[in-house]
Design an enzyme around this catalytic site. Structure first.
Site, PDB file in Angstrom:
ATOM      1  CG  ASP A  45       9.795 140.859  63.258  1.00 22.97           C
ATOM      2  OD1 ASP A  45      10.006 140.947  64.477  1.00 22.97           O
ATOM      3  OD2 ASP A  45       8.973 139.797  62.692  1.00 22.97           O
TER       4      ASP A  45
ATOM      5  CG  ASP B 189      15.601 136.488  68.169  1.00 24.41           C
ATOM      6  OD1 ASP B 189      16.168 135.980  69.198  1.00 24.41           O
ATOM      7  OD2 ASP B 189      14.846 135.703  67.293  1.00 24.41           O
TER       8      ASP B 189
HETATM    9  P1  13P Z   1       3.010 134.974  63.112  1.00 26.77           P
HETATM   10  O1  13P Z   1       3.523 134.626  61.631  1.00 26.77           O
HETATM   11  O2  13P Z   1       2.444 133.925  63.857  1.00 26.77           O
HETATM   12  O3  13P Z   1       1.793 135.953  62.806  1.00 26.77           O
HETATM   13  O4  13P Z   1       3.976 135.855  64.011  1.00 26.77           O
HETATM   14  C1  13P Z   1       4.516 137.206  63.552  1.00 26.77           C
HETATM   15  C2  13P Z   1       5.584 137.603  64.465  1.00 26.77           C
HETATM   16  O5  13P Z   1       5.582 137.473  65.568  1.00 26.77           O
HETATM   17  C3  13P Z   1       6.791 138.232  63.660  1.00 26.77           C
HETATM   18  O6  13P Z   1       7.795 138.710  64.534  1.00 26.77           O
END
Ligand code: 13P
Length: 274
Positions: free
Chosen positions: A82, A104
């Site tokens: 992520d 990102d």
């Molecule tokens: P939240 O922490 O708001 O659930 O968002 C998660 C997210 O978008 C991780 O990239």
């Protein structure tokens, strides 16, 4: 990228007008909880450690730890990195065999975002690994990085970003925020609908705290992947505090209690998005 698991899971979600939950697991306990939740729901799931988690355990150790659960799972489970701004780290995940990475560079000017994303896409595709990219700025705190002001994405710039980078999934800033909402978020359903299922799959960040109707409308408009991170952390810590409050609790009983709480909370999201 037909043979890539991340792409297959998202393509299936698009076909069935559903979305897959992508959950920011934190450790082995949460991997087990989320995989069991997905099995209970009979749905695929994406495990997406944040960069902080990857640095904590290491690219390879995390890959091998999760790979055992992936192999033994009764549902498709993809391993995705992520929000990565570190190209070297993203490339290490790609070489190690992760299914996909999200890069990102959304805080940079458009051309710079395109150039850096494109560099990772070219590298990743040589290894059969998929790439998610972000356009516009999603506000809130993710992995310790604070983005104060959201910068909404437009349809034209999102399509240009998709076409110029060759990414496999796009996360446009649509008014959601990472972390907890202080008010009612104003979501750009129109952009999700315009992108719909005509381009690459649309990813929604900042899932925690969105109302049920918001999720359902986003999926109806074409969102194929919804990210959940803060909710897992909250359930994890809440269950841990509760378990520790018990007079004498054995470590394994503690783990089981926390895992059960995480599993049930994540199963609810996975089923809601189905
Ligand atoms: P939240 O922490 O708001 O659930 O968002 C998660 C997210 O978008 C991780 O990239």
């Amino acid at each position: 990228m037909k043979n890539n698991l991340f792409c297959r899971i998202l393509a299936d979600a698009q076909k069935s007008s559903s979305a897959v939950a992508a959950i920011n697991i934190l450790n082995h306990l949460t991997v087990c909880a989320v995989v069991k939740a997905a099995e209970q729901a009979g749905r695929p799931v994406i495990l997406q450690p944040s960069v902080g988690t990857v640095r904590r355990y290491g690219v390879e150790a995390l890959y091998h730890m999760i790979n055992v659960s992936k192999r033994n799972a009764r549902v498709p489970v993809a391993l995705h990195l992520d929000h990565c701004m570190d190209i070297a780290l993203a490339k290490a995940c790609i070489r190690t065999g992760w299914d996909s990475v999200m890069v990102d560079f959304s805080a940079l000017p458009f051309e710079e975002n395109v150039a850096r994303t494109r560099e990772v896409v070219l590298y990743a595709h040589r290894y059969g690994v998929a790439v998610e990219g972000e356009i516009g700025i999603i506000a809130g705190v993710e992995d310790g990085i604070v983005q104060d002001a959201a910068c909404p994405a437009s349809f034209v710039e999102t399509v240009a970003y998709v076409e110029q980078t060759g990414i496999d999934a796009v996360a446009p800033a649509i008014g959601t925020a990472h972390g907890l909402y202080t008010g009612i978020p104003k979501l750009n359903f129109t952009l999700v609908r315009e992108l719909g299922r005509r381009y690459v799959p649309v990813v929604v960040h900042g899932g925690t705290g969105l109302p049920k109707e918001g999720f359902l409308k986003l999926i109806q408009c074409g969102a194929a992947k919804i990210n959940i991170s803060t909710a897992l952390k909250q359930v994890y810590l809440g269950a841990a505090r509760k378990a520790l409050a018990e007079e004498s609790i054995a470590p394994l009983t503690f783990d089981q209690a926390v895992e059960a709480a995480c599993m049930s909370a994540m199963e609810a999201f996975i089923r809601l998005f189905a």
